[in-house]
Design a protein around this motif. Structure first.
Motif, PDB file in Angstrom:
ATOM      1  N   SER A 122       3.798   0.213  -7.200  1.00 15.51           N
ATOM      2  CA  SER A 122       3.195  -0.635  -6.729  1.00 15.51           C
ATOM      3  C   SER A 122       3.333  -2.385  -7.402  1.00 15.51           C
ATOM      4  CB  SER A 122       1.819  -0.639  -6.091  1.00 15.51           C
ATOM      5  OG  SER A 122       0.531  -0.753  -6.379  1.00 15.51           O
ATOM      6  N   TRP A 170       5.269   4.503   1.301  1.00 13.45           N
ATOM      7  CA  TRP A 170       3.424   4.955   2.030  1.00 13.45           C
ATOM      8  C   TRP A 170       3.821   5.889   2.909  1.00 13.45           C
ATOM      9  CZ3 TRP A 170       7.463   0.918   1.447  1.00 13.45           C
ATOM     10  CH2 TRP A 170       7.582   0.131   2.643  1.00 13.45           C
ATOM     11  N   GLN A 203       0.839  -1.671  -0.190  1.00 13.75           N
ATOM     12  CA  GLN A 203      -0.453   0.280  -0.251  1.00 13.75           C
ATOM     13  C   GLN A 203       0.384   1.526   0.357  1.00 13.75           C
ATOM     14  OE1 GLN A 203       0.327  -1.940   2.827  1.00 13.75           O
ATOM     15  NE2 GLN A 203      -2.279  -3.028   2.590  1.00 13.75           N
ATOM     16  N   VAL A 204       1.077   2.174  -1.336  1.00 16.04           N
ATOM     17  CA  VAL A 204       1.721   3.265  -1.267  1.00 16.04           C
ATOM     18  C   VAL A 204       0.783   4.294  -0.872  1.00 16.04           C
ATOM     19  CG1 VAL A 204       3.456   1.945  -3.078  1.00 16.04           C
ATOM     20  CG2 VAL A 204       0.986   3.548  -4.144  1.00 16.04           C
ATOM     21  N   ASP A 205       1.722   5.223  -0.728  1.00 15.65           N
ATOM     22  CA  ASP A 205       1.141   6.969  -0.414  1.00 15.65           C
ATOM     23  C   ASP A 205       0.030   7.140  -1.249  1.00 15.65           C
ATOM     24  OD1 ASP A 205       0.943   9.680  -0.568  1.00 15.65           O
ATOM     25  OD2 ASP A 205       2.682   9.004   1.643  1.00 15.65           O
ATOM     26  N   ARG A 264       5.358  -1.330   8.238  1.00 11.80           N
ATOM     27  CA  ARG A 264       5.206   0.153   7.819  1.00 11.80           C
ATOM     28  C   ARG A 264       7.190   0.385   8.784  1.00 11.80           C
ATOM     29  NH1 ARG A 264       1.245   3.071   6.205  1.00 11.80           N
ATOM     30  NH2 ARG A 264       2.507   4.779   6.393  1.00 11.80           N
TER      31      ARG A 264
END
Length: 589
Positions: free
Chosen positions: A71, A211, A58-60, A127
């Motif tokens: 991704s 992220w 899950q990216v920013d 994270r």
């Protein structure tokens, strides 16, 4: 050689017993008839217990417009023998925070069970420590069992094997405390001290946490000659699971968006070199001069054109006794014609690699993972290639927008927010895998490749990333494990026409590293001379079984096997028996 004979007899007996169980388990299903070139595959992943689906990182949210692009990697697989029973186990990694990776232990009866939680490696993503992009098995501390290195967009993570029972996280004191946004890594013993060193490739620059971004200027500075990626790092093994960063001293840094790494002795001087497949630019070869210093090779044919290298596989293309290279790239008719590179090793003759790719070997679409291996046991190395990038709405295509981006100036497309939104559009989606059989070209004596995927039962159109070869049932033939991006894993079980012989080698170093990484076996059979090398990391985000498998075709005997150990020692086995695994321990010089 009594030790060799005893180990071989025991291995053959155990293999025969467990092979019978494998056949019994699969006996309820009809065996598919061998297809083109005596080869047929059956996809059996769920049937044998390998039930796994990759989940992407899950990216920013700031990257939302091109999130499918950023991704679009992370599906990986590695083959090892974690419990030391002589049967291949399968690791499948995922990239999403909180999602479990899986370690499928071979139950030796044709089925597998997920033991990742019991072995302490199911939760690899967080994270603060990073998202997994791949993993490698090797005996890092030379104690006789398989250790595990996980490379990430984050801190590399080292797990030491505790007597074939579980993995213990040894990262804290390992010296691997550097954040690397990595899509690739490889073990090698570059200084021949008997300890496995580690080379990690950088992709996005190390200041970026994908992220939790402080800047969206994360993309490449050029589509052809980008050099603004993260740094590659060489770690020297100090023993006891500890490493030191020797990148500058060894001269192997690169910031060329490395996607894949292969370590092998390409120039024949006895030291392992580093071959890099780089995105947005030319390939690189770092030649190991003396076990202390590398030099980047120039004018050897790698920089004649710039492409999008994503996978690098090493193999003896035409049974010449030299290691060639296959590097995957992108081809989409009407938009981008790069072509894969099939490089014949001519360093000894004219100091170059010659690109001989043509036909289906040159054009596989948006090609990712690939491996060399003799899939039909005819004595020649074949290729299995997986393809496809983003499979979304098949009626919507992002290629036109991609073309506009690539024609812009670097200052614009370095910023991810300047790219057109991908949305639900596909980008080279739903592409088929390729099974490329090494075949003679008429009567010229030259070789070519013929795609027999559909004729042999390989018809998936998932977004393939990693490919690994292994003999899952110890049957003397190669099966194929495929990791697919945001999709389920596949296992292609091979069925061959009867008659072709084979031979396998499992090597154990003494003066060399215990895993024998870097050892080359040259086999003389039926007028041919084929070389294979043991590697920890090849293709893309994948690792093959370290047992070397040679198909022999109709050859009635093997004249000799010549083993060149990483220590520099050479060992010759005369007339090794056919159709069995030979477990060979490095002899005393």
């Amino acid at each position: 050689m009594p030790n060799l004979r005893q180990a071989t007899v025991v291995a053959a007996f155990v293999a025969a017993l467990c092979y019978a169980r494998w056949q019994e388990h699969l006996g309820s299903r009809p065996t598919p008839a061998a297809g083109a070139f005596g080869l047929r595959f059956e996809e059996v992943a769920e049937d044998i217990g390998i039930r796994f689906t990759h989940q992407k990182v899950q990216v920013d949210p700031k990257l939302a417009p091109i999130e499918p692009h950023v991704s679009g990697v992370g599906a990986a697989t590695a083959i090892g023998d974690v419990d030391g029973d002589g049967w291949s186990d399968v690791l499948m990694t995922t990239s999403a925070f909180g999602a479990p990776s899986a370690l499928f232990r071979n139950r030796r009866d044709g089925t597998f069970e997920d033991v990742a939680a019991a072995w302490g490696i199911d939760q690899l993503n967080s994270r603060d420590r990073g998202a997994t992009m791949g993993a490698l098995f090797s005996d890092v501390d030379n104690d006789g069992d398989e250790d595990l290195l996980v490379y990430k967009w984050g801190y590399p993570q080292l797990f030491l094997n505790d007597a074939h029972r579980r993995f213990v996280d040894a990262t804290m004191d390992s010296g691997l405390g550097r954040w690397i946004n990595s899509n690739s890594a490889a073990f090698l013993d570059y200084d021949r001290d008997g300890l496995l060193d580690l080379y990690v490739g950088g992709y996005f620059r190390e200041e970026h946490v994908l992220w939790d971004l402080k800047s969206t200027r994360i993309m490449q500075s050029s589509f052809e000659f980008a050099e603004n990626a993260g740094h590659n790092v060489l770690y020297r093994n100090l023993g006891g699971g500890k490493f030191e960063d020797v990148t500058a001293r060894a001269g192997v840094d690169s910031t060329r968006w490395t996607f894949a790494i292969a370590a092998a002795d390409f120039d024949g001087n006895g030291f392992q070199d580093l071959y890099l497949a780089n995105d947005y630019g030319p390939e690189e070869l770092f030649l190991n001069q003396d076990g202390a210093r590398f030099t980047r090779a120039s004018d050897i044919g790698l920089d004649e054109d710039s492409k999008s290298g994503m996978s690098v596989a090493v193999g003896d293309i035409d049974n010449c006794g030299k290691l060639g290279v296959f590097v995957t790239n992108i081809t989409r008719t009407g938009y981008l014609i790069q072509g894969n590179n099939l490089r014949k090793n001519m360093l000894g003759e004219d100091g170059r690699f010659e690109n001989i790719a043509s036909g289906v070997a040159e054009n596989c679409g948006w090609a990712w993972g690939a491996q060399f291996g003799d899939l039909n046991n005819d004595g020649w190395q074949d290729l299995f290639v997986v393809n496809g990038f983003i499979s979304a709405d098949p009626k919507l295509d992002y290629w036109y927008a991609m073309g506009k981006v690539s024609s812009a100036v670097g200052d614009l497309f370095e910023d991810a927010t300047a790219w057109p939104e991908i949305g639900n559009r596909s980008l080279s989606g739903y592409e088929v895998s390729r099974v490329l059989i090494n075949t003679p070209l008429h009567k010229s004596g030259r070789r070519t490749f013929t795609d027999v995927a559909s004729q042999t039962g390989v018809t998936d159109t998932l977004d393939g990333r990693a490919v690994a070869f292994t003999d899952l049932g110890n049957r003397g033939q190669l099966d194929v494990v495929v990791a697919n991006q945001s999709a389920r894993a596949l296992v292609y079980r091979s069925e061959l026409a009867p008659g072709a012989h084979w031979i396998q080698f499992g090597l154990r170093g003494t003066r060399s590293n215990r895993s024998a990484i870097g050892a080359a076996v040259e086999l003389e059979f039926g007028g041919h001379r084929q070389v294979q090398v043991i590697a920890a990391g090849s293709g893309f985000a994948s690792q093959n079984d370290r047992r070397l498998h040679f198909g022999l075709g109709d050859a009635a005997r093997v004249e000799r096997a010549r083993i060149r150990w990483p220590s520099g020692h050479e060992q010759v086995i005369e007339n090794p028996a056919l159709d069995q695994l030979h477990v060979v321990t490095e002899s005393t010089p």
